[in-house]
Enzyme design. Sequence first.
Site, PDB file in Angstrom:
ATOM      1  CE  LYS A 183      -9.541 -11.728  -5.430  1.00 55.11           C
ATOM      2  NZ  LYS A 183      -9.244 -12.424  -3.967  1.00 55.11           N
TER       3      LYS A 183
ATOM      4  NE  ARG B  97      -4.645  -7.211  -7.946  1.00 56.57           N
ATOM      5  CZ  ARG B  97      -5.215  -9.529  -8.263  1.00 56.57           C
ATOM      6  NH1 ARG B  97      -5.715  -9.695  -8.851  1.00 56.57           N
ATOM      7  NH2 ARG B  97      -4.653  -9.767  -7.257  1.00 56.57           N
TER       8      ARG B  97
ATOM      9  NE  ARG C 145      -4.225 -20.282  -3.864  1.00 57.46           N
ATOM     10  CZ  ARG C 145      -4.465 -19.129  -4.293  1.00 57.46           C
ATOM     11  NH1 ARG C 145      -5.912 -19.044  -4.446  1.00 57.46           N
ATOM     12  NH2 ARG C 145      -3.468 -18.357  -4.067  1.00 57.46           N
TER      13      ARG C 145
ATOM     14  NE  ARG D  75      -2.337 -18.231  -7.903  1.00 60.51           N
ATOM     15  CZ  ARG D  75      -2.716 -17.377  -7.033  1.00 60.51           C
ATOM     16  NH1 ARG D  75      -4.229 -18.201  -7.353  1.00 60.51           N
ATOM     17  NH2 ARG D  75      -2.770 -16.374  -7.012  1.00 60.51           N
TER      18      ARG D  75
ATOM     19  NE  ARG E 143      -0.741 -13.012  -3.931  1.00 57.11           N
ATOM     20  CZ  ARG E 143      -0.673 -14.251  -3.706  1.00 57.11           C
ATOM     21  NH1 ARG E 143      -0.390 -15.237  -3.772  1.00 57.11           N
ATOM     22  NH2 ARG E 143      -2.092 -14.093  -3.864  1.00 57.11           N
TER      23      ARG E 143
HETATM   24  P1  AP5 Z   1      -9.074 -18.855  -3.511  1.00 52.55           P
HETATM   25  O1  AP5 Z   1     -10.509 -19.028  -3.315  1.00 52.55           O
HETATM   26  O2  AP5 Z   1      -8.030 -19.429  -4.159  1.00 52.55           O
HETATM   27  O3  AP5 Z   1      -8.795 -17.629  -3.231  1.00 52.55           O
HETATM   28  P2  AP5 Z   1      -8.993 -16.088  -4.104  1.00 52.55           P
HETATM   29  O4  AP5 Z   1      -9.437 -14.742  -2.857  1.00 52.55           O
HETATM   30  O5  AP5 Z   1      -9.445 -16.257  -5.597  1.00 52.55           O
HETATM   31  O6  AP5 Z   1      -7.174 -15.483  -3.931  1.00 52.55           O
HETATM   32  P3  AP5 Z   1      -5.810 -15.673  -4.677  1.00 52.55           P
HETATM   33  O7  AP5 Z   1      -4.692 -16.221  -4.474  1.00 52.55           O
HETATM   34  O8  AP5 Z   1      -6.642 -16.919  -6.341  1.00 52.55           O
HETATM   35  O9  AP5 Z   1      -6.485 -13.929  -5.419  1.00 52.55           O
HETATM   36  P4  AP5 Z   1      -5.380 -13.164  -5.826  1.00 52.55           P
HETATM   37  O10 AP5 Z   1      -6.616 -12.196  -5.619  1.00 52.55           O
HETATM   38  O11 AP5 Z   1      -3.955 -12.542  -4.835  1.00 52.55           O
HETATM   39  O12 AP5 Z   1      -4.478 -13.990  -7.361  1.00 52.55           O
HETATM   40  P5  AP5 Z   1      -5.353 -13.433  -8.480  1.00 52.55           P
HETATM   41  O13 AP5 Z   1      -5.081 -14.732  -9.155  1.00 52.55           O
HETATM   42  O14 AP5 Z   1      -6.381 -12.765  -9.059  1.00 52.55           O
HETATM   43  O15 AP5 Z   1      -8.683 -19.565  -2.038  1.00 52.55           O
HETATM   44  C1  AP5 Z   1      -7.835 -19.607  -1.051  1.00 52.55           C
HETATM   45  C2  AP5 Z   1      -7.632 -20.722  -0.168  1.00 52.55           C
HETATM   46  O16 AP5 Z   1      -8.831 -20.810   0.966  1.00 52.55           O
HETATM   47  C3  AP5 Z   1      -7.886 -21.956  -1.069  1.00 52.55           C
HETATM   48  O17 AP5 Z   1      -6.505 -23.194  -0.147  1.00 52.55           O
HETATM   49  C4  AP5 Z   1      -9.830 -22.612   0.019  1.00 52.55           C
HETATM   50  O18 AP5 Z   1      -9.741 -23.800  -0.089  1.00 52.55           O
HETATM   51  C5  AP5 Z   1      -9.657 -21.802   1.106  1.00 52.55           C
HETATM   52  N1  AP5 Z   1     -10.881 -21.299   1.036  1.00 52.55           N
HETATM   53  C6  AP5 Z   1     -11.568 -20.525   0.539  1.00 52.55           C
HETATM   54  N2  AP5 Z   1     -12.626 -20.125   1.581  1.00 52.55           N
HETATM   55  C7  AP5 Z   1     -12.612 -20.447   2.218  1.00 52.55           C
HETATM   56  C8  AP5 Z   1     -13.154 -20.283   3.656  1.00 52.55           C
HETATM   57  N3  AP5 Z   1     -14.351 -19.424   3.422  1.00 52.55           N
HETATM   58  N4  AP5 Z   1     -12.760 -21.332   4.889  1.00 52.55           N
HETATM   59  C9  AP5 Z   1     -11.584 -21.442   4.868  1.00 52.55           C
HETATM   60  N5  AP5 Z   1     -10.994 -21.608   3.841  1.00 52.55           N
HETATM   61  C10 AP5 Z   1     -11.440 -21.409   2.796  1.00 52.55           C
HETATM   62  O19 AP5 Z   1      -3.820 -12.736  -9.013  1.00 52.55           O
HETATM   63  C11 AP5 Z   1      -2.344 -13.002  -9.266  1.00 52.55           C
HETATM   64  C12 AP5 Z   1      -2.020 -12.411  -9.433  1.00 52.55           C
HETATM   65  O20 AP5 Z   1      -2.242 -12.205 -11.021  1.00 52.55           O
HETATM   66  C13 AP5 Z   1      -1.363 -11.161  -8.860  1.00 52.55           C
HETATM   67  O21 AP5 Z   1      -0.877 -10.745  -7.595  1.00 52.55           O
HETATM   68  C14 AP5 Z   1      -1.381 -10.298  -9.739  1.00 52.55           C
HETATM   69  O22 AP5 Z   1       0.013  -9.667 -10.119  1.00 52.55           O
HETATM   70  C15 AP5 Z   1      -1.899 -10.906 -10.930  1.00 52.55           C
HETATM   71  N6  AP5 Z   1      -3.356  -9.844 -11.249  1.00 52.55           N
HETATM   72  C16 AP5 Z   1      -4.530 -10.124 -12.115  1.00 52.55           C
HETATM   73  N7  AP5 Z   1      -5.490 -10.088 -12.098  1.00 52.55           N
HETATM   74  C17 AP5 Z   1      -4.498  -8.643 -11.572  1.00 52.55           C
HETATM   75  C18 AP5 Z   1      -4.478  -6.515 -12.188  1.00 52.55           C
HETATM   76  N8  AP5 Z   1      -6.471  -7.164 -12.126  1.00 52.55           N
HETATM   77  N9  AP5 Z   1      -4.739  -6.258 -12.660  1.00 52.55           N
HETATM   78  C19 AP5 Z   1      -3.411  -6.820 -12.643  1.00 52.55           C
HETATM   79  N10 AP5 Z   1      -2.814  -7.865 -12.439  1.00 52.55           N
HETATM   80  C20 AP5 Z   1      -3.312  -8.839 -11.817  1.00 52.55           C
END
Ligand code: AP5
Length: 224
Positions: free
Chosen positions: A16, A91, A130, A163, A174
């Site tokens: 994402k 979410r 990552r 991270r 997660r």
């Molecule tokens: P990346 O692009 O970083 O993936 P992502 O989908 O953004 O992953 P996140 O871990 O950031 O998502 P998340 O939803 O768990 O975390 P968030 O920060 O929102 O890619 C991942 C890896 O793969 C990278 O190394 C990249 O290079 C590689 N890659 C990408 N595309 C690829 C491809 N096509 N092929 C191969 N490799 C690839 O949330 C973190 C925490 O915050 C949550 O757990 C929660 O506690 C809190 N939080 C956030 N939002 C909320 C909410 N709305 N409500 C409640 N809690 C929340």
Amino acid sequence: MVETNLILLGPPGAGKGTQAERLQADFGLAHISTGDMLRAQRAAGTDLGREAEKYMNAGELVPDEVILGMIGLRIAEQDAREGFLLDGFPRNTAQADALSKTLADSGRRLTAALLIDVPDQEVVRRLAGRRVCSKSGHVYHVEFDPPKREGVCDQDGSRLIQRDDDKEETILRRLEVYARQTSPLINYYEQAGLLRRFDGQRDPDEVHDHIRATVATLRLEDEL
Ligand code: AP5
């Protein structure tokens, strides 16, 4: 010009953030990542950041009232009035209902929910490898998208970090939270006629090409 308001949906590690950075450049949308907003609060040592950290490190969702307050303010800001890309929000169905209401109250609407599909075993591989720029947040992968110099960001020379929630045990938690609380949103947005699906197992450039073409078509349709 009609606003383009998008949601990026998908499990942790689906790509994402990777795609959001590119789509923001393509369409000039405000990229709103609740994860990045929470990490910024944590880095600044605010009460909100300290409270959120407990949930994030455990792989749990931060309580809705914290998130909804943050998002309500952010999507009303000037840059987001011209279109936004939500990454990591909503979410759960309570957050999705709150978003619909906030938008409807101000005469706005969603353009689409973009689902990036990736199986669980791929998520674990991706998140364990990552690395993130400590300054800009630009995302790398030690195997799939390595920096030119190990541990150093290509863009600004800053240190790359891992991270805190990218430990295997937290990644698995997660994924459970995603399956239970977030994946019902796939049906939610499908029923609303807003869902568009993308195969997140393809190369990042290919995933980007598909999403960009879909968003460009949606924008053209909106303008007709
Ligand atoms: P990346 O692009 O970083 O993936 P992502 O989908 O953004 O992953 P996140 O871990 O950031 O998502 P998340 O939803 O768990 O975390 P968030 O920060 O929102 O890619 C991942 C890896 O793969 C990278 O190394 C990249 O290079 C590689 N890659 C990408 N595309 C690829 C491809 N096509 N092929 C191969 N490799 C690839 O949330 C973190 C925490 O915050 C949550 O757990 C929660 O506690 C809190 N939080 C956030 N939002 C909320 C909410 N709305 N409500 C409640 N809690 C929340």
